[in-house]
Design an enzyme around this catalytic site. Structure first.
Site, PDB file in Angstrom:
ATOM      1  N   HIS A 189     -62.840  32.562  -9.789  1.00  0.00           N
ATOM      2  CA  HIS A 189     -63.009  34.435  -9.188  1.00  0.00           C
ATOM      3  C   HIS A 189     -63.349  33.910  -7.808  1.00  0.00           C
ATOM      4  O   HIS A 189     -63.696  33.352  -7.384  1.00  0.00           O
ATOM      5  CB  HIS A 189     -62.860  35.386  -9.479  1.00  0.00           C
ATOM      6  CG  HIS A 189     -62.863  35.680 -11.483  1.00  0.00           C
ATOM      7  ND1 HIS A 189     -62.533  36.602 -12.089  1.00  0.00           N
ATOM      8  CD2 HIS A 189     -61.725  35.111 -11.418  1.00  0.00           C
ATOM      9  CE1 HIS A 189     -62.293  36.787 -12.972  1.00  0.00           C
ATOM     10  NE2 HIS A 189     -61.354  35.594 -12.738  1.00  0.00           N
ATOM     11  N   GLU A 245     -65.604  35.983  -6.987  1.00  0.00           N
ATOM     12  CA  GLU A 245     -67.255  35.964  -6.673  1.00  0.00           C
ATOM     13  C   GLU A 245     -67.510  34.771  -6.976  1.00  0.00           C
ATOM     14  O   GLU A 245     -68.800  33.918  -5.694  1.00  0.00           O
ATOM     15  CB  GLU A 245     -67.704  36.973  -7.773  1.00  0.00           C
ATOM     16  CG  GLU A 245     -67.123  38.165  -7.172  1.00  0.00           C
ATOM     17  CD  GLU A 245     -65.711  38.813  -8.301  1.00  0.00           C
ATOM     18  OE1 GLU A 245     -66.317  40.112  -8.995  1.00  0.00           O
ATOM     19  OE2 GLU A 245     -65.412  37.848  -8.131  1.00  0.00           O
ATOM     20  N   CYS A 253     -66.308  41.505 -13.426  1.00  0.00           N
ATOM     21  CA  CYS A 253     -65.374  40.886 -14.558  1.00  0.00           C
ATOM     22  C   CYS A 253     -66.684  40.347 -15.441  1.00  0.00           C
ATOM     23  O   CYS A 253     -67.780  40.647 -14.173  1.00  0.00           O
ATOM     24  CB  CYS A 253     -64.653  40.462 -14.647  1.00  0.00           C
ATOM     25  SG  CYS A 253     -64.813  38.727 -13.950  1.00  0.00           S
ATOM     26  N   CYS A 276     -67.954  37.267 -13.764  1.00  0.00           N
ATOM     27  CA  CYS A 276     -68.487  37.040 -12.543  1.00  0.00           C
ATOM     28  C   CYS A 276     -70.060  37.867 -12.653  1.00  0.00           C
ATOM     29  O   CYS A 276     -70.996  37.534 -12.050  1.00  0.00           O
ATOM     30  CB  CYS A 276     -67.666  37.669 -11.050  1.00  0.00           C
ATOM     31  SG  CYS A 276     -66.189  37.157 -11.128  1.00  0.00           S
TER      32      CYS A 276
END
Length: 175
Positions: free
Chosen positions: A61, A63, A91, A94
């Site tokens: 992701h 992040e 999420c 993260c």
């Protein structure tokens, strides 16, 4: 955790616009358009965008890309006194990584109504297990961030429908 609907500065908006440009890069690569930048002392020290599909990596992701890059740059996984700007609410994975890396301030654009873990669906930062406190500021350029994501998913649904229709036509021709 401190959550606020803060007044954002022009500099905050500039950093979020840079995150949105990175989200556009993700979309160009067929990824969900999420982008992020990490700032320390007014300078971007790391940037990233979703790469899960291309990298065949569920953890890739935006992040996480940023945290990995910043950790290498600072030679420390603790990213004290930093601010993360991300186009979509983090999420659970993260949010946990941001908590563990001790990012001080997290600013996100659009809420994630399905998996948001910074206050929308759940709040990792408000958990009794949280050993670090971060300031969460939501809604920076929210409409623009949301529109970027919605346009992607609308296009993606249209492409999937067209592919299914084509497959049906091919099956009909074969019969």
């Amino acid at each position: 955790m401190t959550e606020s609907q803060a007044e954002f500065s022009p500099q905050d908006e500039d950093f979020m616009r840079q995150a949105m440009a990175l989200a556009a890069k993700a979309e160009e690569q067929g990824e969900v358009p999420v982008g992020a930048v990490l700032v320390k002392d007014g300078e971007i020290i790391a940037q990233g965008w979703n790469r899960s599909i291309g990298n065949h990596d569920a953890t890739a992701h935006a992040e996480i890309q940023v945290l990995r890059q910043a950790g290498e740059k600072l030679e420390n996984y603790r990213l004290l006194d930093t601010t993360l700007y991300v186009t979509l609410e983090p999420c659970p994975m993260c949010a946990g990584a941001l908590l563990h890396s001790r990012v001080k301030r997290i600013v996100y654009g659009a809420p994630d109504l399905k998996a948001g873990a910074a206050g929308t669906v759940l709040n990792i930062f408000d958990s009794p297990a949280a050993y670090h406190y971060a300031t969460i500021e939501k809604g920076l350029l929210e409409d623009e961030c949301r529109q970027q994501l919605q346009a992607f998913f609308k296009r993606r649904r249209k492409e999937i429908k067209a592919l299914k229709d084509e497959q049906k036509r091919d099956q009909t021709v074969e019969k």
